[in-house]
Design an enzyme around this catalytic site. Structure first.
Site, PDB file in Angstrom:
ATOM      1  N   GLN A   1       0.834  -1.171  -0.032  1.00 30.18           N
ATOM      2  CA  GLN A   1      -0.120   0.103   0.100  1.00 30.18           C
ATOM      3  C   GLN A   1       0.762   0.847   0.431  1.00 30.18           C
ATOM      4  O   GLN A   1       1.085   1.560   1.171  1.00 30.18           O
ATOM      5  CB  GLN A   1      -0.426  -0.095   1.095  1.00 30.18           C
ATOM      6  N   GLY A   2       1.034   1.550  -0.870  1.00 33.50           N
ATOM      7  CA  GLY A   2       1.317   4.012  -1.365  1.00 33.50           C
ATOM      8  C   GLY A   2       0.864   4.575  -1.087  1.00 33.50           C
ATOM      9  O   GLY A   2      -0.009   5.217  -1.406  1.00 33.50           O
ATOM     10  N   TYR A   3       0.593   4.572   0.486  1.00 32.25           N
ATOM     11  CA  TYR A   3      -0.268   5.670   1.263  1.00 32.25           C
ATOM     12  C   TYR A   3       0.939   7.062   1.149  1.00 32.25           C
ATOM     13  O   TYR A   3       0.696   8.076   0.871  1.00 32.25           O
ATOM     14  CB  TYR A   3      -1.250   5.363   2.389  1.00 32.25           C
ATOM     15  N   SER A   4       1.166   7.116   2.353  1.00 33.57           N
ATOM     16  CA  SER A   4       1.975   7.966   3.014  1.00 33.57           C
ATOM     17  C   SER A   4       3.169   7.915   3.133  1.00 33.57           C
ATOM     18  O   SER A   4       3.752   7.344   2.579  1.00 33.57           O
ATOM     19  CB  SER A   4       2.527   7.071   4.991  1.00 33.57           C
TER      20      SER A   4
ATOM     21  N   GLU B   1      -9.611  -0.460   5.675  1.00 29.43           N
ATOM     22  CA  GLU B   1      -9.012  -1.063   6.470  1.00 29.43           C
ATOM     23  C   GLU B   1      -8.962  -1.044   8.225  1.00 29.43           C
ATOM     24  O   GLU B   1      -8.741  -1.815   8.706  1.00 29.43           O
ATOM     25  CB  GLU B   1      -7.456   0.270   6.593  1.00 29.43           C
TER      26      GLU B   1
ATOM     27  N   ASN C   1      -4.881   8.222  16.909  1.00 30.20           N
ATOM     28  CA  ASN C   1      -5.364   8.879  17.680  1.00 30.20           C
ATOM     29  C   ASN C   1      -6.484  10.598  17.839  1.00 30.20           C
ATOM     30  O   ASN C   1      -7.826  10.173  17.796  1.00 30.20           O
ATOM     31  CB  ASN C   1      -5.105   9.208  19.342  1.00 30.20           C
ATOM     32  N   GLU C   2      -5.032  11.278  17.752  1.00 28.22           N
ATOM     33  CA  GLU C   2      -6.255  12.584  17.231  1.00 28.22           C
ATOM     34  C   GLU C   2      -6.506  13.253  16.111  1.00 28.22           C
ATOM     35  O   GLU C   2      -7.931  13.154  16.288  1.00 28.22           O
ATOM     36  CB  GLU C   2      -4.913  13.483  17.214  1.00 28.22           C
TER      37      GLU C   2
END
Lengths: 387, 379
Positions: free
Chosen positions: A121-124, A239, A371-372
Site C-alpha cells: 500500500q503506497g499511501y503515507s 482497513e 488517536n488525534e
C-alpha cells in the site's frame, strides 16, 4: 449453494474443515506455524474459493452471500484456523469490486484470490502522515503510461511485494484533495528502490520506497483521473473494519493473560494483589476491555435489529489502541527492571516478546489514523461540531 | 441479546420521556429545592407513576408487581435522570422494596409491597454509618429479648428517610463492624418509640435522614432474611440498586453531555464558535466515547439481572465503577465548558453537576467498585 439452508451450509463447512485442517494449525494466525502444513491448508482453502469467500465466482471468489461468509468466518475462527490475509484481499479487492472497470477486475482479482500476487500500500509519505492528502508523489502522463516519481513510507511488505496500489498526484495545480489518483503498478521494475525501516521494537517489516521514473500503465488507474481521494478514503474504511476490534491479525501475542502476569510478578497476599494501585489499574483495564467488547457487540446488535446507531468506527479504533497499549504498560510495570533486558545474558524469549509487544503497540495509536485524527473524526462526523 | 432495547422498551422509554418532559422538567426539581419542600419529591407524580405501573416494574406479579425486569425499569430511570426528577426510586423500590422482596416473609411482602407498587408507601434502607460506602461496617446493634429485638445506634444518609413509612434498618446481631456475618435486617416503623429522624437536605437538592435508635423495639416477625445472615439479602439488593442507580446516571450524563455539546455549537468567543477549538473538540469526543461505553455497561448489567447471569456482581460493579468515573468527567467538563455561566445557580447545568457527584458517591465510588471487581475476579 443458494438452495441449501444456512444450517446445512454450516454443517458442510464444519465437516470440510474437520477433514482438511490439520491439528497443528489450530492455533490462530501465528507467525511460527509449520510452513508445509500451512501452505497445504491455504491451498485447499483457496481451491475451494474461500480465500476470498464473498467475492463473485467470476473473479475467483467463493460467491458466498453475506450470511454464508459470516458463517464461514465464524467456523474458521471457532477452530482458530489460519486464513488467507493479505492487503489484496482485505483492502484492494473490495475497492476494485466497487470502483474497478470490468477489465481491471478480471485482470487483478483472480490472482489476489489465489494469493499469487503480493500487494503493498503506497499511501503515507514523509510529509504526508495524518495529513495524507498533502502527498507529493507525482505521476505524469506519457502516452499510454504514467511516469511516477516520489517517495512513500510505512509501506508494509514493500520488499516482497509484486505490485503496489499507490496514491499519486496527477494534478499539482488542483486543490490538495482533487489532484490525487489511485494507480496500480509493478514493484519489480527499474527505478523502484526499497529501503527497510528498522523500528523501535527491532522489527523491519516496514519500508521506505523511492520511485524514480517508474512506469505505470494508464489503464491501471482506478476510477476517474484526479478522483483518487474518494477511493483512498473508502479503502481506509476497509482497513478500519478489519482492525480496531477483536479480529486481530498475525501476532506473536504472549499466551499468558495479563492478569496471570500481574498476579505472578506482583504477588498475591490473602487473595489480594500486593500492590493496591496496580490492582485498581488492572481492574480498570479489565473493565475497559469489557466496555469495548460490549460496545462493539451493541453496535452489531443494533445494526441487526435495524436500529439507527451512532457511528462508532473511529471510537472503536481509538479505544482499542489505548487498551492494547495500556495492557503492555501494565505488564512492563509488573515485570519491573526484568522487562528491560534486550540482548545477551539473562534475557528470556517470553520476556523479550512482552518487551517487544510494549514497543510494537506504540504504533497502534498512530497507524490507520492517529488517536488525534480519530477524535477529529468523532468531533466532526458524529458530534457535528462546527469547523 | 440484551444490548438493544426491544420494541416494548422503546415504547416505554418514549412514554417516560414525554411524561417527564411534561410533568417534571428540571424547573420542577429546582422549585422543590427552593421551597425546601417537606417531602422532597412530588407525591402526586409518584402516585401517577404508580398508576402507570412503572413503580411495579421490577417486582414479581405475585406481590402486585409487573415482573418486567431491569432493562425495562432502566428506561424509566434513565428518563428520570435526564430531568433530575427526585422521585424515590432508589429509596423505595431499589433499596427498601428489594430488601423486602429478597428477605421478607410472605406476610411482610404482601403487607408492604403492594403499597410500594401503587406509590402509596415510601420505604428507606438505613445502612450507612460513615461517609464512605462500606456495607458491612455496621455498629448499630440489635439485641434479642424473647420475641423481639432492641435496636440502638445511629444511621446517616438514609435516602428519603424523612418521609419513609418504614425504615428497613441494618443492625448487628453478632460479630464486629466490617464483618459480613452477624448482620440482620429489621422493618422498623418510622414512628416507633425511641426513633428520631432528622432531615438533611443534600447538595443535589435531594433529602436524606439522620436516624438515631434508642432502645427501639422490633418484633421478631419484622426481620428480613436470617438473623446474622442479613448480608445475603443486602448483596443482591445492593447489586440491583447499583444497576438502577447507573441507569439513572446514564440519563443525567446523556443530558449534561447533550446540553454541553449544544453550548459548544452556540457560544462564540474570539469571533468563532468555541466548538471549533480542537482542545474542546477532542474532550467532547472523549466524553462521547465514555458515554457510549457507560451505556453498554449499564445495559449489560441490566440484562445480567434479567437473565440471572452468574457474573451479575461483576457486571454491576464494572458498570458503577465506570458510571462513577464518567459522572465525574462529564459533570466536571459540563461546568468547565459552560464557563462562568456554568457557575451560576440560574443555569441548570450546575444542578446536573451536583446530582452527578451525589450519584457518583452513592452506593460506592469508582475505587470501591474496582476494588470489589478485582476481588470477584480473583485478585
Amino acid at each position: 449453494m443458494s438452495t441449501i439452508s444456512i444450517e446445512e451450509f454450516r454443517q458442510e463447512v464444519r465437516s470440510w474443515i474437520d477433514e482438511t485442517l490439520p491439528s497443528d494449525l489450530r492455533v490462530g494466525n501465528r507467525k511460527d506455524l509449520p510452513k508445509k502444513s500451512l501452505s497445504k491448508w491455504l491451498k485447499a482453502l483457496i481451491e475451494r474459493g474461500w480465500g476470498a469467500p464473498d467475492w463473485p465466482v467470476e473473479y475467483g471468489g467463493g460467491g458466498l452471500d453475506r450470511q454464508q461468509a459470516a458463517v464461514l468466518k465464524s467456523e474458521l475462527k471457532r477452530v482458530r484456523a489460519p486464513f488467507v490475509k493479505s492487503f489484496g484481499i482485505t483492502m484492494l479487492g473490495p475497492t476494485l469490486l466497487e470502483f474497478g472497470t470490468e477489465e481491471q477486475k478480471r485482470e487483478f482479482l483472480p490472482p489476489i484470490a489465489r494469493n499469487e500476487v503480493k500487494w503493498c500500500q503506497g499511501y503515507s509519505e514523509p510529509g504526508a502522515g495524518s495529513d495524507l492528502a498533502s502527498l507529493q508523489t507525482r505521476a505524469v502522463r506519457d502516452g499510454d503510461e504514467y511516469i511516477v516519481t516520489g517517495q512513500k513510507i510505512w509501506t508494509t511488505g514493500a520488499d516482497v511485494a509484486d505490485w503496489i496500489f499507490c496514491l499519486v498526484r496527477t494534478d499539482p495545480d488542483a486543490s490538495k484533495h482533487e489532484g490525487i489518483s489511485f494507480l496500480l503498478f509493478p514493484m519489480k521494475q527499474p527505478g523502484v528502490e526499497v529501503s527497510p525501516l528498522k523500528l523501535i521494537d527491532g522489527s523491519a517489516d516496514f519500508s521506505q520506497v523511492f520511485f524514480d521514473g517508474v512506469r505505470a500503465q494508464a489503464k491501471h488507474l482506478i476510477g476517474p483521473v484526479n478522483g483518487g481521494w474518494t477511493i483512498a478514503k473508502r479503502l481506509l474504511q476497509h482497513e478500519r473494519s478489519t482492525d480496531g476490534g477483536s479480529e486481530g491479525g498475525i501476532t506473536n501475542a504472549p499466551k499468558e493473560t495479563l492478569v496471570d502476569v500481574v498476579k505472578r510478578e506482583v504477588g498475591v497476599e490473602n487473595g489480594v494483589l500486593a500492590d493496591a494501585a496496580m490492582r485498581q489499574r488492572l481492574a480498570e483495564q479489565e473493565i475497559e476491555q469489557r466496555a469495548l467488547r460490549l460496545t462493539m457487540r451493541r453496535a452489531a446488535e443494533q445494526a441487526r435489529a435495524g436500529q439507527t446507531a451512532r457511528d462508532i468506527g473511529s471510537l472503536g479504533k481509538y479505544r482499542w489502541a489505548n487498551m492494547v497499549k495500556e495492557e503492555q504498560d501494565i505488564a512492563m510495570l509488573a515485570f519491573g527492571t526484568r522487562g528491560l533486558g534486550w540482548d545477551g545474558s539473562g534475557v528470556e524469549s517470553g520476556q523479550l516478546d512482552r518487551t517487544k509487544a510494549w514497543l510494537t503497540t506504540r504504533a497502534d495509536s498512530i497507524w490507520g489514523g492517529t488517536n488525534e485524527v480519530q477524535l477529529n473524526v468523532i468531533a466532526k462526523r458524529v458530534l457535528q461540531l462546527p469547523e | 441479546m440484551g444490548l438493544t432495547l426491544t420494541e416494548d422498551q422503546i415504547i416505554l422509554r418514549d412514554m417516560a420521556k414525554n411524561f417527564f418532559a411534561e410533568k417534571s422538567p428540571v424547573e420542577r426539581m429546582r422549585a422543590l429545592r427552593d421551597a425546601r419542600d417537606e417531602t422532597g419529591f412530588s407525591r402526586e407524580l409518584w402516585k401517577e407513576m404508580g398508576e402507570l405501573g412503572w413503580i411495579a416494574i421490577p417486582f414479581p406479579e405475585a406481590v402486585g408487581g409487573a415482573g418486567m425486569g431491569y432493562a425495562a425499569l432502566g428506561t424509566v430511570l434513565t428518563e428520570c435522570g435526564r430531568v433530575l426528577a427526585p422521585q424515590p426510586f432508589l429509596s423505595t423500590v431499589l433499596l427498601g422494596g428489594n430488601a423486602v422482596l429478597f428477605g421478607g416473609s410472605y406476610a411482610l411482602q404482601h403487607e408492604l409491597l403492594p403499597g410500594v407498587c401503587s406509590g402509596d408507601r415510601i420505604l428507606s434502607l438505613a445502612f450507612q454509618e460513615h461517609g464512605r460506602f462500606a456495607p458491612y461496617s455496621v455498629q448499630t446493634s440489635a439485641t434479642r429479648n424473647d420475641a423481639s429485638f432492641t435496636i440502638n445506634g445511629s444511621k446517616q444518609f438514609v435516602l428519603d428517610g424523612q418521609v419513609a413509612d418504614q425504615i428497613v434498618t441494618v443492625a448487628r446481631t453478632s460479630g464486629s463492624p466490617g464483618e459480613r456475618d452477624g448482620l440482620s435486617l429489621f422493618v422498623v416503623e418510622a414512628g416507633a418509640p425511641g426513633i428520631a429522624v432528622e432531615r438533611t437536605v443534600l447538595v443535589d437538592g435531594r433529602n436524606a435522614a439522620r436516624i438515631t435508635y434508642e432502645n427501639v423495639a422490633v418484633e421478631a416477625d419484622r426481620v428480613l432474611g436470617e438473623i446474622d445472615g442479613g448480608a445475603d439479602v443486602l448483596d443482591p439488593v445492593f447489586d440491583r440498586a447499583t444497576v438502577g442507580l447507573c441507569s439513572e446516571i446514564l440519563g443525567s450524563i446523556e443530558e449534561a453531555f447533550e446540553r454541553t455539546l449544544e453550548y459548544l455549537k452556540m457560544r462564540e468567543q474570539f469571533g468563532v464558535k468555541i466548538g471549533t477549538f480542537q482542545a474542546l473538540r477532542h474532550r467532547a469526543a472523549d466524553m462521547f466515547g465514555e458515554l457510549e461505553f457507560a451505556r453498554s455497561m449499564v445495559m449489560d448489567a441490566q440484562s445480567a439481572i434479567d437473565e440471572e447471569r452468574d457474573d451479575l456482581a461483576e457486571s454491576a460493579s464494572a458498570a458503577k465503577a465506570r458510571c462513577s468515573d464518567v459522572a465525574d468527567l462529564i459533570g466536571g467538563e459540563a461546568i468547565q465548558m459552560h464557563g462562568g455561566i456554568g457557575m451560576t445557580d440560574e443555569e441548570e447545568i450546575g444542578l446536573f453537576f451536583k446530582r452527578l457527584k451525589a450519584a457518583e458517591l452513592t452506593l460506592g465510588d469508582a475505587n470501591y467498585h474496582r476494588d470489589r471487581f478485582a476481588g470477584l475476579r480473583g485478585y
